[in-house]
Each structure stands twice: as C-alpha cells, then as structure tokens.
Design a protein around this motif. Structure first.
Motif: not given
Length: 136
Positions: A32-37, A72-74, A99-101
C-alpha cells in the motif's frame, strides 16, 4: 490593461516548478505504498518541466543520481514535487527534486524523497544546445 492571451504566465522563478500528484492504488505496491519507479517517474517529469522552463527548448534526462527514499508514501496521499534548477553548464542543467508527502485528512506533510537529475538541452536537430546561466 488585460494580459494578452499569448503572453507567458508570470512565475516566481522559471528555474522552479511545483507539481502535485495523488497516490492511487495502481501507483502502489502490495504494502500500500508508492512504487519507487513511480516516484522516480514523477520526479523526472518535474525535473523535465523545470529544465524546459529554464532553457525554453527541448530537454532530455542524461542522468539521475543520489535518489534518497527517506519515507514511504501511502496510497491516498498527496505528493508535491518541487524541482529547482540549481546549476547550469554549457548545455546541461542540474535539477534537484524534492517529493513531499501530505496526508489529506490531517494535513501533516514531510519530505519523502530527494534526488538530482542532469538534463541536457537540445536544438531542433537533436544536438546539445547552450542553456542560459542562472540569474545572480
């Protein structure tokens, strides 16, 4: 006097770009976290826009380096990408991207990822082209 429809928009700085994305499930892995790619793709796009605005010509990515995934970014989070041209060479530009979450419900935001991209300006024939120096 009204602004002409063809006049460029006023910018705080042509060397800085801010974009916002939202993390949908198709951007996320099984945790449930953003793919690095996906993060890298968004960062590269922000670097491309900042470099294009600075050079006012076609640019391509020559290198990405020092990508630090700090948090991690949810799924469901907003991400704001801030890209700044921090130095220029004869035909290249170094662009730092953060990149700010942001949690949509609480408003809490933090730095999630940071990286540096080298962008090269191209002329109409696809050859490296000179870029303007940064002001100041």
């Amino acid at each position: 006097m009204p602004r002409s429809e063809s006049a460029p928009l006023p910018l705080r700085s042509a060397a800085e770009t801010r974009t916002v994305e939202i993390v949908f499930p198709d951007h996320s892995n099984h945790l449930g976290t953003l793919f690095g790619g996906q993060a890298l793709a968004w960062m590269d796009k922000a670097a491309f826009i900042a470099a294009s605005r600075h050079a006012r010509c076609t640019v391509v990515t020559a290198r990405s380096e020092r990508i630090d995934f700090r948090a991690a970014v949810s799924t469901g989070a907003l991400v704001e990408l801030v890209a700044r041209v921090v130095s220029t060479g004869r035909t290249s530009m170094e662009v730092e991207v953060e990149m700010h979450c942001e949690d949509l419900h609480s408003g809490h935001a933090h730095l999630a990822t940071r990286g540096r991209f080298t962008m090269v300006a191209l002329d109409d024939a696809g050859r490296p082209a000179p870029v303007p120096a940064l002001p100041g």
